[in-house]
Design an enzyme around this catalytic site. Structure first.
Site, PDB file in Angstrom:
ATOM      1  N   GLU A  48       0.875  -1.137  -0.078  1.00  0.00           N
ATOM      2  CA  GLU A  48       0.114  -0.080   0.045  1.00  0.00           C
ATOM      3  C   GLU A  48       0.874   1.305  -0.097  1.00  0.00           C
ATOM      4  O   GLU A  48       0.557   2.111  -0.816  1.00  0.00           O
ATOM      5  CB  GLU A  48      -1.099  -0.108   1.134  1.00  0.00           C
ATOM      6  N   HIS A 100     -11.590  -3.981   9.638  1.00  0.00           N
ATOM      7  CA  HIS A 100     -12.349  -4.319   8.352  1.00  0.00           C
ATOM      8  C   HIS A 100     -13.554  -3.237   8.526  1.00  0.00           C
ATOM      9  O   HIS A 100     -14.353  -3.334   7.678  1.00  0.00           O
ATOM     10  CB  HIS A 100     -12.531  -5.561   7.862  1.00  0.00           C
TER      11      HIS A 100
END
Lengths: 328, 328
Positions: free
Chosen positions: B62, B131
């Site tokens: 990322e 999440h």
């Protein structure tokens, strides 16, 4: 920047020597101005590493782009930067490249392909990857160089970007200035591979070279060999230049982590002295003396120009966060 | 013409596809955005139309691929990056905070970063603590970033197009529970500017201020309060930075009461940021305290009963609104 004259390689070498001396004298002047408190902030000087800056950044085409790191004054001056505007930037003056907003570690001069020095260790590597992606997309034969030190080789960015550059075959040259210490942490204690080239060689089929980073002509030769391969669409390449920082990491560094003996060994390999001796042997001593004088004049003029420039005002400090609003 | 439906997911996909058709410099980057279509199927089909160079699927790196997007944007491209879950913004915060957000200011406009980072945030049926977060408030604290979080499908399309055309970095949050929401497609080429809130339901008694799925919950609360004779005005902020405080103040001036709703956790959250603005700038219009309705300050638990116990509900919003109207 003096351009290479193919029919006169000696003069080109003299001009590289001059550029190294200019960087050295610039850095020594910054150290003096800091000690005199005429400059503030933090700086990371590249004294001893000038051959890497000049051998790599000084050998790039103007359209080629370099992303520098925190120790970036030499990279900028070698790429064709103006010492007066760089010094003004360090001094927080409006004549600076970024009008004093960036300072020593955050200068960008895209007109000459200098795509920013960077205060985050390893932070510039992904930026260079993205620029290389844009270069590949543009289909010109521009190459991008990422300059970083041995310390950055321990970051996730280093490994992630070598991996992606190899996968995407972008025109990117990773250039590690291995000066043996990440601030105070010895490279041998920070890099389990011993050398970053061992890691680099494992990413795709990247060509890898290690070069004596205190020999400007050797650095230049290695850079040009790799740049040629990269320019032909062969994907990324990796250059390690072995060198040594002859000064502290930053102004407050007492250098307790290394011995004076080690420093003296490296002083013997001073890149400017070595290159000067080789040129004197070729009978170019007179030219060097003349260059020395012109460097002193250029530095004195840079100091005068930088210090005569005013600092920015509050409007400058508050503004420029976003592009000006377009009127709908 | 018969009205045609538009889902939030389609809206985002259409905005990207239209921008890519109109401008060859626009491209997508992210994990699993190709054949898979992204974790929530938003980019499904785009690989077929635009090919792997413009739907650039990345390894799980990322920080480096967001950094590469910054470099690509500085190099003339217009990247749209997808981060699979907003929780993973912690893995690319250096690229976002130290690079994307700072380039224009720090380099005095020499390098700019016209990129969009899209990411799904918010709870969804027991995904658990890593999440389900709504981390948008972190980024309100970063000068140089614009932050968008739409509620309606039509706004999602218009605001994403505005974000792609914006010359500065935009962080675009998509609430997972909104992807399947559908509304009638708006008539034409409606453009929406970043930084403009919208009154989605007029009312005279109390102002409910929210964004993204909080608007759904606020509208539910407003409907529930009708039978008690309480008329809620509901404001959709749409953009969190820059924030349209003026529209909120204008409403509070009429209603005298404010409930701020955000699904992130309470302390230092978006509701706090709105409440402080109102407290400072609308104090004289307020009949009582400003109420905040946000999630409890704990990581989001996975079990459905546990999750419901700490998340924002329309019942709680209605309770707070009713309390303000009855007490002040």
């Amino acid at each position: 920047m003096p351009s290479e004259s193919p029919e006169n390689p000696s003069l080109a070498a003299v001009s590289r020597w001059r550029r190294m001396l200019l960087i050295r004298r610039f850095e020594e002047t910054v150290a003096r101005l800091l000690a005199e408190r005429r400059l503030g902030g933090t700086t990371h000087l590249c004294i001893g590493q000038e051959a890497v800056a000049v051998g790599v950044c000084g050998s790039m085409e103007r359209r080629d782009q370099v992303v520098s790191n925190h120790r970036g004054h030499g990279h900028l001056l070698a790429k064709g930067g103006d010492p007066a505007r760089l010094l003004a930037e360090l001094a927080g003056r409006v004549a600076g490249y970024c009008r004093g907003k960036g300072g020593s570690q955050h200068v960008a001069v895209p007109d000459i392909g200098f795509m920013g020095s960077n205060g985050i260790t390893g932070g510039g590597i992904p930026i260079a990857l993205g620029l290389a992606l844009a270069a590949k997309r543009a289909k010109d034969d521009r190459v991008v160089v990422s300059m970083f030190g041995d310390g950055a080789c321990a970051t996730g960015n280093f490994h992630e970007c070598l991996n992606m550059a190899a996968l995407w075959r972008v025109p990117l040259i990773f250039c590690c200035e291995n000066n043996l210490y990440a601030m105070s942490h010895p490279a041998e204690a920070g890099l389990s591979a011993g050398s970053p080239t061992r890691w680099a060689a494992s990413y795709g089929d990247m060509p890898v070279e290690t070069v004596d980073g205190n020999d400007v002509e050797a650095v230049r030769g290695a850079y040009l060999r790799l740049a040629e391969k990269v320019r032909q669409g062969g994907g990324p390449a990796f250059l390690e230049a072995l060198t040594y920082r002859l000064c502290g990491h930053s102004r407050s560094d007492a250098r307790l982590y290394r011995t004076r003996e080690e420093e003296n060994t490296w002083k013997e390999r001073d890149p400017i002295r070595r290159s000067g001796e080789a040129l004197r042997d070729q009978g170019l001593g007179e030219q060097l003396e003349a260059m020395k004088e012109s460097v002193e004049e250029e530095i004195a003029a840079a100091v005068a120009h930088a210090m005569a420039s005013p600092p920015g005002d509050e409007a400058l400090a508050r503004g420029g966060l976003f592009a000006p609003e377009e009127t709908p | 013409m018969t009205p045609t439906p538009l889902s939030f997911r389609e809206a985002v996909r259409e905005a990207m596809a239209e921008a890519m058709r109109a401008d060859p410099s626009v491209f997508l980057m992210g994990e699993d955005i190709g054949v898979y279509g992204g974790a929530f199927g938003v980019s499904k089909g785009l690989l077929d139309e635009f090919g792997p160079d413009r739907v650039l699927q990345t390894p799980i790196s990322e920080n480096s691929f967001v950094g590469a997007a910054v470099g690509a944007a500085a190099g003339g491209l217009r990247p749209i990056v997808e981060i699979m879950f907003a929780d993973f913004l912690t893995c690319c915060t250096d690229a976002l905070v130290n690079h994307a957000a700072k380039f224009r200011y720090m380099y005095d406009g020499k390098l700019t970063v016209p990129m969009v980072l899209r990411t799904p945030m918010g709870r969804r049926f027991g995904y658990g603590a890593t999440h389900s977060q709504s981390p948008e408030a972190f980024f309100l604290h970063v000068p140089g970033l614009k932050v968008v979080a739409p509620h309606s499908p039509n706004d999602a399309k218009a605001l994403l197009l505005a974000s792609i055309h914006d010359p500065d970095p935009v962080l675009f949050f998509e609430h997972k529970l909104l992807y399947d929401t559908v509304e009638e497609r708006s008539s034409g080429d409606e453009t929406v500017r970043l930084g403009e809130a919208r009154v989605v339901r007029p009312g005279r008694d109390v102002t409910l201020i929210s964004y993204a799925r909080g608007v759904t919950l606020s509208l539910e609360a407003a409907s529930a309060l009708v039978e008690q004779g309480i008329q809620c005005e509901v404001i959709d902020l749409r953009t969190l930075a820059p924030m349209d405080v003026a529209t909120c103040i204008a409403s509070v001036r009429r209603t005298g009461r404010a409930v701020v709703v955000s699904e992130d956790c309470l302390t230092g959250g978006v509701a706090s940021a709105v409440a402080v603005e109102l407290g400072e700038r609308a104090f004289e219009y307020l009949l009582g305290p400003i109420a905040r309705v946000s999630a409890v300050d704990v990581p989001v638990p996975s079990g459905p009963v546990l999750e419901d116990a700490v998340m924002v509900s329309s019942e709680e919003i209605a309770r707070q609104a009713q309390h303000l109207v009855r007490s002040y």
